[in-house]
Design a protein around this motif. Structure first.
Motif, PDB file in Angstrom:
ATOM      1  N   GLY A   9       0.421  -0.932  -0.483  1.00 20.70           N
ATOM      2  CA  GLY A   9      -0.270   0.493  -0.168  1.00 20.70           C
ATOM      3  C   GLY A   9       0.477   1.093   0.213  1.00 20.70           C
ATOM      4  O   GLY A   9       2.215   1.469  -0.375  1.00 20.70           O
ATOM      5  N   ARG A  10       0.192   2.260  -0.066  1.00 20.45           N
ATOM      6  CA  ARG A  10       1.080   3.449  -0.223  1.00 20.45           C
ATOM      7  C   ARG A  10       1.669   4.242   1.224  1.00 20.45           C
ATOM      8  O   ARG A  10       0.704   3.495   2.759  1.00 20.45           O
ATOM      9  CB  ARG A  10       0.141   5.011  -0.351  1.00 20.45           C
ATOM     10  N   ILE A  11       2.502   4.758   1.180  1.00 22.66           N
ATOM     11  CA  ILE A  11       3.259   5.329   1.817  1.00 22.66           C
ATOM     12  C   ILE A  11       2.934   6.688   2.733  1.00 22.66           C
ATOM     13  O   ILE A  11       2.754   6.520   3.806  1.00 22.66           O
ATOM     14  CB  ILE A  11       4.657   5.594   2.424  1.00 22.66           C
ATOM     15  N   PHE A  12       2.181   7.501   1.636  1.00 21.53           N
ATOM     16  CA  PHE A  12       2.266   8.955   2.701  1.00 21.53           C
ATOM     17  C   PHE A  12       0.672   9.201   2.295  1.00 21.53           C
ATOM     18  O   PHE A  12      -0.008   9.553   1.857  1.00 21.53           O
ATOM     19  CB  PHE A  12       3.253   9.585   0.865  1.00 21.53           C
ATOM     20  N   THR A  13       0.447   8.502   3.242  1.00 22.34           N
ATOM     21  CA  THR A  13      -1.261   8.252   3.556  1.00 22.34           C
ATOM     22  C   THR A  13      -1.437   9.676   4.571  1.00 22.34           C
ATOM     23  O   THR A  13      -1.214  10.419   4.830  1.00 22.34           O
ATOM     24  CB  THR A  13      -1.530   7.057   4.338  1.00 22.34           C
ATOM     25  N   TYR A 359       6.721   2.888  12.058  1.00 23.15           N
ATOM     26  CA  TYR A 359       5.768   1.982  11.672  1.00 23.15           C
ATOM     27  C   TYR A 359       4.711   1.375  10.581  1.00 23.15           C
ATOM     28  O   TYR A 359       4.550   0.235  10.711  1.00 23.15           O
ATOM     29  CB  TYR A 359       5.108   1.772  12.916  1.00 23.15           C
ATOM     30  N   LEU A 360       4.597   2.900   9.797  1.00 23.53           N
ATOM     31  CA  LEU A 360       4.025   2.094   8.526  1.00 23.53           C
ATOM     32  C   LEU A 360       4.454   1.655   8.116  1.00 23.53           C
ATOM     33  O   LEU A 360       4.538   1.341   7.091  1.00 23.53           O
ATOM     34  CB  LEU A 360       3.287   3.215   8.132  1.00 23.53           C
ATOM     35  N   TRP A 361       5.961   2.773   7.634  1.00 26.94           N
ATOM     36  CA  TRP A 361       6.896   1.812   6.569  1.00 26.94           C
ATOM     37  C   TRP A 361       6.781   0.714   7.006  1.00 26.94           C
ATOM     38  O   TRP A 361       7.520  -0.269   6.017  1.00 26.94           O
ATOM     39  CB  TRP A 361       7.858   2.836   6.500  1.00 26.94           C
ATOM     40  N   PHE A 362       6.712   0.132   8.235  1.00 33.79           N
ATOM     41  CA  PHE A 362       8.392  -1.086   8.216  1.00 33.79           C
ATOM     42  C   PHE A 362       7.658  -2.095   7.731  1.00 33.79           C
ATOM     43  O   PHE A 362       7.039  -2.810   6.927  1.00 33.79           O
ATOM     44  CB  PHE A 362       8.254  -1.422   9.653  1.00 33.79           C
TER      45      PHE A 362
END
Length: 372
Positions: A9-13, A359-362
């Motif tokens: 999924g997208r990182i830049f949410t 956390y989101l990136w990992f």
């Protein structure tokens, strides 16, 4: 067992961008801190030489980072292999919690350019509990990244080589938190009469260690519940329910020690004086007693919502307990007051935001969770 894989999924949410905005504001205040000194951005003083940067970012933050430690105790010491699927996400949160705690210490030290002296033996004060905490946390950060390193490895040959030596780092990963989490309590023994008798006790090291373990388990449940709700992951309610069956016993032992100590020392009446200290003591323990009673009922441990709410309550209870010990229950004497300045708060929020972004990136780029 279902395979672990990146969520994608997208990182830049929107949540990521909000965290980025807070982190940029914190970066501005950090620039002021490093250019003009601590006084430009904090309300710390000689009476309160540390504020929320130490109380939250280090004392509470490292306890929130004890998920990896708590799971290692369960899986590798008590041989409960069925909980192994929870280990990698727990280690990931530990990596973030401890790494950012180490960064926060760098912000909090007045002469930060001399920080390297901590690691030079000829400057070491071997009688200092603070030195032991600093060295243990630094060593544990390194151990955590090594324990987490298989997540980045793609070749089976490299993974096999890591597995041959990983037992050494697992052992260190159990020893080091046991040392420094108890020592965080030992540090406040030195406060003596400056710390309210509701919190000052010779049992502080034991209480800090037990609270770190309970907070570690609570964070594992909290993190898994949030991730499962937000993303399409394997439902872990059953395994979390089994994990939570440990909690009533652990919390019961903690409460017996906590209240028994206050009663034996003759300070039980201070709880009901109606002042700030008494009320904070009551709040801290109510937030612990409620989840203990909830989780003591087997049926409640099968309810994902009750598991989540219990975890939140335990995290709040442990956080308030440590704030009470380090700031609210601490009185350096007349004439000294402390309340965090706006820049202090934003810098702490900035660190939390960086943790959330990482956390989101990992989870989106690395094999952390089991697929649905």
């Amino acid at each position: 067992m279902k395979e672990k894989k990146p969520i994608g999924g997208r990182i830049f949410t929107i949540p990521f961008l909000i965290c980025l905005g807070i982190a940029l504001i914190a970066l501005y205040f950090l620039a002021k801190r490093f250019i003009f000194g601590l006084g430009a951005v904090t309300n710390m003083n000689d009476g309160y030489p540390w504020g929320i940067w130490i109380a939250y970012d280090v004392v509470v933050g490292t306890a929130f980072g004890c998920g990896g430690y708590a799971m290692a105790l369960l899986v590798y010491i008590f041989n409960k292999g069925e909980y192994h699927p929870l280990v990698r996400p727990a280690i990931m949160t530990s990596v973030f919690g401890y790494s950012l705690a180490a960064v926060a210490v760098f912000f909090d030290i007045g002469r930060y350019w001399n920080m390297y002296n901590i690691f030079l033996p000829w400057y070491a004060n071997t009688n200092s509990v603070l030195l032991e905490v600093a060295l243990c946390i630094a060593a544990y950060c390194l151990v955590l990244w090594i324990e987490f390193s298989p997540t980045f490895v793609k070749t089976e040959q490299t993974k096999a080589k890591l597995n041959k030596v990983m037992f050494i780092f697992i052992a260190l990963g159990i020893l080091l938190p046991t040392m420094h989490q108890s020592s965080l309590g030992t540090m406040m023994i030195a406060a003596g009469q400056k710390l309210s008798p509701l919190w000052w006790t010779g049992l502080l090291p034991l209480l800090f260690l037990i609270s770190a373990i309970t907070m570690g388990y609570a964070v594992v449940i909290f993190e898994s519940s949030i991730a499962t709700l937000r993303y399409k992951l394997a439902d872990e309610t059953d395994i979390l329910g089994k994990l939570s069956s440990i909690m009533p016993w652990l919390l019961g032992a903690y409460l017996i020690v906590r209240f028994g100590d206050v009663i034996v020392r003759g300070h039980f009446g201070l709880i009901f004086k109606g002042d700030l200290l008494g009320n904070m003591f009551i709040l801290e323990n109510i937030l612990l007693i409620i989840p203990m009673c909830l989780l003591a009922v087997p049926g409640n441990r099968k309810n994902a919502r009750l598991l989540f709410l219990s975890a939140v309550s335990l995290m709040l209870s442990g956080g308030i307990y440590r704030f009470n010990c380090y700031i609210i229950g601490f009185n350096p004497g007349t004439g000294w007051h402390y309340f965090p300045a706006v820049p202090e708060i934003f810098i702490t929020l900035g660190l939390v935001s960086v943790e959330l972004m990482a956390y989101l990136w990992f989870i989106k780029r690395l094999p952390i969770y089991r697929s649905a």
